[in-house]
Design a protein around this motif. Structure first.
Motif, PDB file in Angstrom:
ATOM      1  N   PHE A   4     156.319  40.863 119.809  1.00  0.00           N
ATOM      2  CA  PHE A   4     156.939  41.283 121.058  1.00  0.00           C
ATOM      3  C   PHE A   4     158.413  41.619 120.910  1.00  0.00           C
ATOM      4  N   PRO A   6     161.896  43.690 119.891  1.00  0.00           N
ATOM      5  CA  PRO A   6     162.261  45.102 120.034  1.00  0.00           C
ATOM      6  C   PRO A   6     162.310  45.819 118.690  1.00  0.00           C
ATOM      7  N   SER A  27     152.312  50.777 121.303  1.00  0.00           N
ATOM      8  CA  SER A  27     151.879  49.458 120.855  1.00  0.00           C
ATOM      9  C   SER A  27     150.825  49.671 119.791  1.00  0.00           C
ATOM     10  N   GLN A  92     165.573  48.179 128.156  1.00  0.00           N
ATOM     11  CA  GLN A  92     164.666  47.218 128.768  1.00  0.00           C
ATOM     12  C   GLN A  92     163.622  47.968 129.575  1.00  0.00           C
ATOM     13  N   SER A  98     156.406  42.357 133.894  1.00  0.00           N
ATOM     14  CA  SER A  98     157.029  41.825 132.678  1.00  0.00           C
ATOM     15  C   SER A  98     158.265  42.656 132.329  1.00  0.00           C
ATOM     16  N   LYS A  99     159.371  41.973 132.041  1.00  0.00           N
ATOM     17  CA  LYS A  99     160.597  42.662 131.614  1.00  0.00           C
ATOM     18  C   LYS A  99     160.823  42.344 130.151  1.00  0.00           C
ATOM     19  N   ARG A 100     160.931  43.399 129.328  1.00  0.00           N
ATOM     20  CA  ARG A 100     161.095  43.215 127.881  1.00  0.00           C
ATOM     21  C   ARG A 100     162.130  44.183 127.338  1.00  0.00           C
ATOM     22  N   THR A 101     162.867  43.715 126.334  1.00  0.00           N
ATOM     23  CA  THR A 101     163.736  44.600 125.565  1.00  0.00           C
ATOM     24  C   THR A 101     162.836  45.224 124.500  1.00  0.00           C
ATOM     25  N   ILE A 102     162.713  46.560 124.538  1.00  0.00           N
ATOM     26  CA  ILE A 102     161.775  47.228 123.640  1.00  0.00           C
ATOM     27  C   ILE A 102     162.469  47.986 122.508  1.00  0.00           C
TER      28      ILE A 102
END
Length: 108
Positions: A4, A6, A27, A92, A98-102
């Motif tokens: 998961f 970045p 992904s 982000q 869901s909040k993610r740094t990608i």
């Protein structure tokens, strides 16, 4: 096991240019449907900021093709008129609650 963290990639912009910064969210090599997602690119003076207080600028992404995972960022010439040096950025994604740094890296 799923990863998961970045992706790390540097962005280099020539002073005076106003580029469109494209991003394709994937992904395991397959495009992620980002329809309804919110994306934010923040350029900062610190590599690991704790909030947006040290941000140089923040740009909201535009979804180009949700099903293809394509997003673009359009910083303005005014936002890019900064002292030439190495800054840091992250992207982000808020999607499906869901909040993610990608994506993150140096912004030169």
């Amino acid at each position: 096991m799923a990863t998961f963290g970045p992706t790390i990639e540097d962005i280099e912009v020539v002073r005076g240019d106003s580029p469109v910064i494209p991003l394709t969210v994937k992904s395991n090599g397959v495009a992620v449907d980002v329809t309804g997602g919110v994306f934010e690119l923040a350029v900062d003076t610190l590599q690991k900021p704790v909030d947006n207080l040290t941000s140089v600028f923040i740009v909201t992404g535009v979804i180009v093709s949700g099903p293809a995972g394509q997003v673009s960022f359009h910083p303005t010439p005014l936002e890019l008129n900064i002292v030439p040096k190495t800054y840091y950025y992250d992207v982000q994604m808020l999607l499906g609650g869901s909040k993610r740094t990608i994506l993150k890296g140096k912004f030169i």
